[in-house]
Design a protein around this motif. Structure first.
Motif, mmCIF file in Angstrom:
data_model
loop_
_atom_site.group_PDB
_atom_site.id
_atom_site.type_symbol
_atom_site.label_atom_id
_atom_site.label_comp_id
_atom_site.label_asym_id
_atom_site.label_seq_id
_atom_site.Cartn_x
_atom_site.Cartn_y
_atom_site.Cartn_z
ATOM 1 N N GLU A 67 46.185 34.661 40.334
ATOM 2 C CA GLU A 67 46.695 35.841 41.031
ATOM 3 C C GLU A 67 47.530 36.752 40.136
ATOM 4 O OE1 GLU A 67 48.579 34.947 44.738
ATOM 5 O OE2 GLU A 67 47.229 33.247 45.142
ATOM 6 N N TYR A 68 47.547 36.486 38.823
ATOM 7 C CA TYR A 68 48.516 37.210 38.009
ATOM 8 C C TYR A 68 48.229 38.707 37.900
ATOM 9 C CZ TYR A 68 46.016 38.055 33.567
ATOM 10 O OH TYR A 68 45.184 38.544 32.584
ATOM 11 N N LEU A 69 46.972 39.107 38.051
ATOM 12 C CA LEU A 69 46.671 40.538 37.977
ATOM 13 C C LEU A 69 47.174 41.301 39.197
ATOM 14 C CD1 LEU A 69 43.094 40.522 36.406
ATOM 15 C CD2 LEU A 69 45.153 41.499 35.395
ATOM 16 N N THR A 70 47.387 40.615 40.293
ATOM 17 C CA THR A 70 47.899 41.272 41.500
ATOM 18 C C THR A 70 49.355 40.924 41.775
ATOM 19 O OG1 THR A 70 47.050 39.447 42.858
ATOM 20 C CG2 THR A 70 45.616 41.363 42.560
ATOM 21 N N ASP A 71 49.956 40.141 40.913
ATOM 22 C CA ASP A 71 51.357 39.738 41.068
ATOM 23 C C ASP A 71 52.252 40.829 40.463
ATOM 24 O OD1 ASP A 71 53.655 38.247 41.528
ATOM 25 O OD2 ASP A 71 53.404 37.005 39.744
ATOM 26 N N LYS A 72 52.289 41.986 41.129
ATOM 27 C CA LYS A 72 52.908 43.180 40.550
ATOM 28 C C LYS A 72 54.404 43.028 40.320
ATOM 29 C CE LYS A 72 49.063 45.469 40.385
ATOM 30 N NZ LYS A 72 48.414 45.719 39.076
ATOM 31 N N ASN A 73 55.072 42.274 41.152
ATOM 32 C CA ASN A 73 56.515 42.072 40.981
ATOM 33 C C ASN A 73 56.843 40.765 40.261
ATOM 34 O OD1 ASN A 73 57.351 44.477 42.277
ATOM 35 N ND2 ASN A 73 56.913 43.535 44.267
ATOM 36 N N PHE A 74 55.814 40.038 39.843
ATOM 37 C CA PHE A 74 55.949 38.822 39.044
ATOM 38 C C PHE A 74 56.708 37.707 39.774
ATOM 39 C CE2 PHE A 74 56.408 42.568 36.139
ATOM 40 C CZ PHE A 74 55.073 42.644 35.792
ATOM 41 N N GLN A 75 56.787 37.815 41.084
ATOM 42 C CA GLN A 75 57.521 36.788 41.826
ATOM 43 C C GLN A 75 56.796 35.448 41.809
ATOM 44 O OE1 GLN A 75 60.725 37.272 43.036
ATOM 45 N NE2 GLN A 75 60.346 39.051 41.730
ATOM 46 N N VAL A 77 41.487 49.089 35.798
ATOM 47 C CA VAL A 77 40.269 48.717 36.527
ATOM 48 C C VAL A 77 39.280 48.015 35.606
ATOM 49 C CG1 VAL A 77 38.242 49.642 37.711
ATOM 50 C CG2 VAL A 77 40.519 50.524 38.272
ATOM 51 N N ILE A 78 39.101 48.538 34.418
ATOM 52 C CA ILE A 78 38.172 47.932 33.455
ATOM 53 C C ILE A 78 38.636 46.536 33.070
ATOM 54 C CG2 ILE A 78 37.262 48.098 31.099
ATOM 55 C CD1 ILE A 78 35.927 49.995 33.097
ATOM 56 N N ARG A 79 39.921 46.384 32.805
ATOM 57 C CA ARG A 79 40.456 45.066 32.457
ATOM 58 C C ARG A 79 40.201 44.070 33.574
ATOM 59 N NH1 ARG A 79 46.363 45.261 31.993
ATOM 60 N NH2 ARG A 79 46.067 43.025 32.295
ATOM 61 N N ALA A 80 40.405 44.488 34.806
ATOM 62 C CA ALA A 80 40.196 43.587 35.943
ATOM 63 C C ALA A 80 38.734 43.164 36.042
ATOM 64 C CB ALA A 80 40.653 44.270 37.233
ATOM 65 N N LYS A 81 37.819 44.091 35.808
ATOM 66 C CA LYS A 81 36.390 43.752 35.848
ATOM 67 C C LYS A 81 36.038 42.773 34.738
ATOM 68 C CE LYS A 81 34.267 47.735 38.138
ATOM 69 N NZ LYS A 81 33.245 48.806 38.028
ATOM 70 N N VAL A 82 36.480 43.075 33.538
ATOM 71 C CA VAL A 82 36.183 42.202 32.396
ATOM 72 C C VAL A 82 36.740 40.802 32.648
ATOM 73 C CG1 VAL A 82 36.692 41.774 29.958
ATOM 74 C CG2 VAL A 82 36.012 44.067 30.714
ATOM 75 N N THR A 83 37.942 40.744 33.160
ATOM 76 C CA THR A 83 38.625 39.464 33.322
ATOM 77 C C THR A 83 38.047 38.631 34.461
ATOM 78 O OG1 THR A 83 40.684 40.424 32.488
ATOM 79 C CG2 THR A 83 40.875 38.377 33.732
ATOM 80 N N MET A 84 37.753 39.269 35.592
ATOM 81 C CA MET A 84 37.515 38.513 36.816
ATOM 82 C C MET A 84 36.075 38.505 37.319
ATOM 83 S SD MET A 84 40.907 39.916 38.855
ATOM 84 C CE MET A 84 40.592 38.912 40.305
ATOM 85 N N GLN A 85 35.212 39.398 36.817
ATOM 86 C CA GLN A 85 33.928 39.576 37.482
ATOM 87 C C GLN A 85 32.726 39.068 36.698
ATOM 88 O OE1 GLN A 85 33.408 43.408 39.324
ATOM 89 N NE2 GLN A 85 35.493 43.448 40.123
ATOM 90 N N GLY A 86 32.946 38.058 35.889
ATOM 91 C CA GLY A 86 31.814 37.336 35.327
ATOM 92 C C GLY A 86 31.289 37.839 33.999
ATOM 93 N N SER A 87 30.216 37.173 33.562
ATOM 94 C CA SER A 87 29.691 37.377 32.208
ATOM 95 C C SER A 87 29.054 38.737 32.000
ATOM 96 C CB SER A 87 28.661 36.285 31.896
ATOM 97 O OG SER A 87 27.597 36.316 32.854
ATOM 98 N N GLN A 88 28.635 39.416 33.075
ATOM 99 C CA GLN A 88 28.004 40.726 32.887
ATOM 100 C C GLN A 88 29.008 41.778 32.413
ATOM 101 O OE1 GLN A 88 28.664 39.250 35.756
ATOM 102 N NE2 GLN A 88 28.645 40.633 37.529
#
Length: 535
Positions: free
Chosen positions: A285-293, A486-497
């Protein structure tokens, strides 16, 4: 007035020489100093236009969620009342969430509700507000009304290039001490390394192997698969810094100015982020943990082995203090940044100025603002940083030694947010002297001292002392930032493509579409015109 005129001339001339400005912006400095003061255009003998105005100033403050309910709020608490009483200025605090500060300030500015004094750590953000017409120069106000800050600036001329935009001074700041220059840091559970028979990692490959062991080999010994290798508030910044590829920073590549997010090394940072995520070595969940709590919770409850955050200081000490309450046998220690295929670089470090405090163009009483800043740099900051003598600290050879860490944390720690300019002195040894005398506080101070030494051992790569500032660059940075996320999130979370190579290419295409090639040419021209003044 003659003395004041000479002072303004000296300040402006120094700024021009240090910042490398041209003759147009710096010719005859101070000749029209009164024209910069609204209502003071006709002659030097006119009455002060601000003399009869209420001494009232509003100023932004970062809301870090550190004010307990029984202390009040960031707008109203014991220290805000103290500031008003001691400074003689009716100060209004305008809190903005730390992690959305610029967005919040932008909304306030657009709706004409922004505070009189606007501050941020980011010089480029101040430059953006200047190009938008939201701020006004401060040269003439400092010359006309300041005593303490004017003297401070004479003693720290190295600040002037950072405070100067297009030949005029648009902000005030104080010089950072060593503990302020150091910023990011890494921490690792030495007790976990020892339990698993692992050595401290020194390369990225070794760091990944340690992270896998922390994830898979039950380092907390509870026979459950419930540990996370890496958490923190600066995870991607750490990847980027270790690869010398901070996304919004300019780098000199063979003498050519290149934007960090367009470099191959930025692709390497994204590849590392993807690798760590897919291997389950970071919190999902670290990409959505905006306040780092969540990151802080995992660390302080003993469920994480590596923390990317601060080198030490009050924030990190509080995190470790809370960890030791939950895990008394834990042994967190500073971790030196590891080498990558691109070399060995330090984690993020700050430039010499501290926060940049700027004047809203719609400010009603700049005289009161200058008097407030003078009071702050002269004496106000000391109590806001240290608390009340005899209650929160005692003086030990000029160093404020904390009396009770918990009392300080609750009643004082948040007040440092208000100390926007300060004339502080520091040596690493002060950390142990300043800490409360109890065993845990002394242990944490020793860790902070070691953390500071570790954080400054490797130089952060900064090819130019400060970033260029012009409208086209500000616009493209504003547009590119959410696109990169947005690009980082896709690269990180959305698979090998979605590979890092794909992501880098998408960023480069968007950079070009937004006019990046023209901005790059402008940045190069700026560099060639200013490089002789860079130290």
């Amino acid at each position: 007035m003659e003395t004041r005129h000479k002072m303004l001339t000296a300040l402006t001339t120094a700024a021009c020489l240090l910042a490398g400005t041209g003759l147009t912006g710096c010719s005859n400095p101070g000749a029209d100093e009164h024209s910069a003061l609204p209502g003071n255009e006709s002659s030097a003998t006119e009455a002060d236009p601000y003399a009869d105005l209420p001494k009232a100033v509003s100023i932004s403050a970062f809301d870090r969620g550190a004010v307990s309910s029984d202390e009040g709020t960031y707008e109203n608490n014991r220290w805000v009342k103290w500031i008003r009483e001691q400074s003689g200025i009716d100060v209004t605090m305008v809190p903005v969430p730390r992690n959305q500060a610029q967005d919040k300030l932008n909304v306030l500015i657009a709706s004409n509700r922004a505070p009189d004094l606007i501050w941020d750590y980011d010089r480029a953000y101040i430059g953006k507000l200047i190009t938008q017409g939201a701020l006004q120069p401060v040269d003439a106000y400092i010359e006309q009304y300041s005593t303490s800050y004017k003297t401070y600036l004479q003693e720290h001329p190295e600040l002037l290039p950072y405070l100067t935009f297009d030949g005029q001074m648009y902000a005030v700041a104080n010089a950072r001490t060593t503990d302020g220059i150091a910023n990011h840091g890494l921490w690792i559970r030495q007790d976990w390394l020892d339990k698993l028979g692992l050595k401290t990692p020194t390369t990225m490959d070794e760091l990944i192997e340690v992270a896998k062991a922390f994830k898979e080999q039950d380092p907390d010994g509870n026979k459950q698969d419930d540990t996370t290798a890496l958490v923190g508030s600066t995870v991607f910044d750490t990847y980027a810094a270790m690869n010398a590829a901070i996304g919004n920073q300019w780098y000199l590549e063979d003498g050519s100015m290149k934007y960090g997010a367009t470099l191959d090394r930025f692709g390497d940072a994204m590849e590392l982020e993807k690798q760590m995520y897919e291997a389950g070595l970071v919190d999902k969940e670290y990409l959505t943990d905006k306040n780092f709590q969540r990151a802080i919770q995992l660390w302080t409850t003993g469920k994480a082995g590596i923390f990317a955050g601060s080198w030490g200081g009050s924030a990190m000490e509080n995190h470790i203090r809370n960890m030791l309450k939950n895990e008394p046998e834990a042994n967190p220690v500073p971790l030196e940044p590891v080498s990558t295929k691109n070399g060995k670089f330090g984690l993020y470090q700050e430039t010499p100025p501290n926060i940049f405090v700027a004047f809203n163009k719609e400010m009603k009483n700049p005289k009161a603002a200058v008097e407030y800043l003078d009071w702050m740099v002269d004496e106000g900051w000391k109590s806001l940083v240290n608390g009340e003598e005899g209650v929160h600290y005692k003086d030990v050879s000029g160093v404020a030694q904390m009396l009770d860490a918990e009392k300080y944390k609750k009643e004082v720690s948040y007040a440092g947010e208000y100390a926007v300019v300060r004339d502080a002195k520091f040596s690493p040894e002060d950390l142990l002297v300043k800490a409360a005398p109890d065993e845990i506080s002394q242990r944490l101070a020793a860790l902070s001292q070691k953390g500071l030494e570790t954080a400054t051992r490797n130089k952060f790569r900064r090819d130019i002392p400060y970033q260029p500032n012009f409208t086209e660059l500000n616009d493209i940075q504003t547009a590119l930032k959410p696109f990169i996320e947005v690009i980082r999130a896709k690269v990180t979370m959305q698979g090998s493509q979605y590979t890092s190579a794909w992501g880098l290419e998408e960023i480069r295409k968007e950079w070009t579409r937004l006019g990046g090639e023209d901005v790059e040419a402008m940045a190069q021209e700026w560099y060639e015109g200013n490089k002789t003044d860079f130290k």
